[in-house]
Design a protein around this motif. Sequence first.
Motif, short mmCIF file in Angstrom:
data_model
loop_
_atom_site.label_atom_id
_atom_site.label_comp_id
_atom_site.label_asym_id
_atom_site.label_seq_id
_atom_site.Cartn_x
_atom_site.Cartn_y
_atom_site.Cartn_z
N GLN A 23 0.82 -1.21 0.00
CA GLN A 23 0.00 0.00 0.00
C GLN A 23 0.86 1.26 0.00
O GLN A 23 0.54 2.22 -0.70
N ARG A 27 0.75 3.95 -2.95
CA ARG A 27 0.30 5.31 -2.60
C ARG A 27 1.40 6.36 -2.68
O ARG A 27 1.13 7.52 -3.01
N SER A 31 1.84 6.67 -7.23
CA SER A 31 0.95 7.83 -7.33
C SER A 31 1.50 8.90 -8.28
O SER A 31 0.77 9.80 -8.68
N PRO A 36 -5.48 9.83 -7.85
CA PRO A 36 -5.88 9.38 -6.51
C PRO A 36 -7.00 8.32 -6.55
O PRO A 36 -6.95 7.36 -5.78
N ALA A 37 -7.94 8.47 -7.45
CA ALA A 37 -9.03 7.47 -7.55
C ALA A 37 -8.48 6.13 -8.03
O ALA A 37 -8.89 5.06 -7.54
N ILE A 39 -5.39 5.05 -7.56
CA ILE A 39 -4.60 4.53 -6.44
C ILE A 39 -5.50 3.87 -5.41
O ILE A 39 -5.21 2.77 -4.92
N GLU A 40 -6.60 4.50 -5.07
CA GLU A 40 -7.52 3.93 -4.09
C GLU A 40 -8.15 2.64 -4.61
O GLU A 40 -8.30 1.67 -3.87
N GLY A 44 -6.69 0.20 -2.07
CA GLY A 44 -7.65 0.29 -0.96
C GLY A 44 -8.50 -0.96 -0.86
O GLY A 44 -8.55 -1.78 -1.79
N HIS A 45 -9.12 -1.14 0.26
CA HIS A 45 -10.11 -2.22 0.45
C HIS A 45 -9.55 -3.61 0.16
O HIS A 45 -10.17 -4.41 -0.53
N ARG A 143 -12.60 -1.76 -9.43
CA ARG A 143 -13.48 -0.91 -8.61
C ARG A 143 -13.89 0.37 -9.35
O ARG A 143 -13.85 1.46 -8.80
N GLN A 145 -12.44 1.91 -11.81
CA GLN A 145 -11.36 2.70 -12.39
C GLN A 145 -10.63 1.86 -13.44
O GLN A 145 -10.53 0.65 -13.31
#
Length: 163
Positions: A23, A27, A31, A36-37, A39-40, A44-45, A143, A145
């Motif tokens: 992560q 990040r 990045s 940012p979207a 990367i998440e 993320g999750h 997700r 993206q």
Amino acid sequence: MATDFCIRDYRTGDADTTLTIFQRAVREVASQDYTPAEIEAWAGHIDRNVWANSLERQFTRIATRGDTPAGFASLTDHGHLDMLFVSPEHQRCGVASRLLSTAEQAARQRGIIRLTTEASLNALPFFQAQGFEIVKAQEIERRGQILRNYRMEKALHPAGNAG
């Protein structure tokens, strides 16, 4: 320096450490090339149990400097380099090269003649410098993206015939 690092086997208790390295690498380093979207969506999750189970099933090695984990790599039984991530503070110190070399050696010992990977935009130059060639540019949906990366491969010489 890369010689300051040790490579060891993955242990069950390494799941959280490797997840943190992943992560942070995404990040803080990737990045530069992803929004940012994106990367998440990528980092993320993450289900910790799925993560741990995946790394336990693969040939996974951890690079450490003293007691500090610096990076990790995982290789499937079919020669796919699933993950290769280095913590931001250990970037450009030879950690990724050492981990990749360890994975290549394990693949050769298993009779695997070709490694594959999916390289992010920022990892592309590293893999090209290590002898990987682009098979195709990809757009992967995660997700909601679209993440751009490259399917790459590298032919391996048999054990004892490196070159």
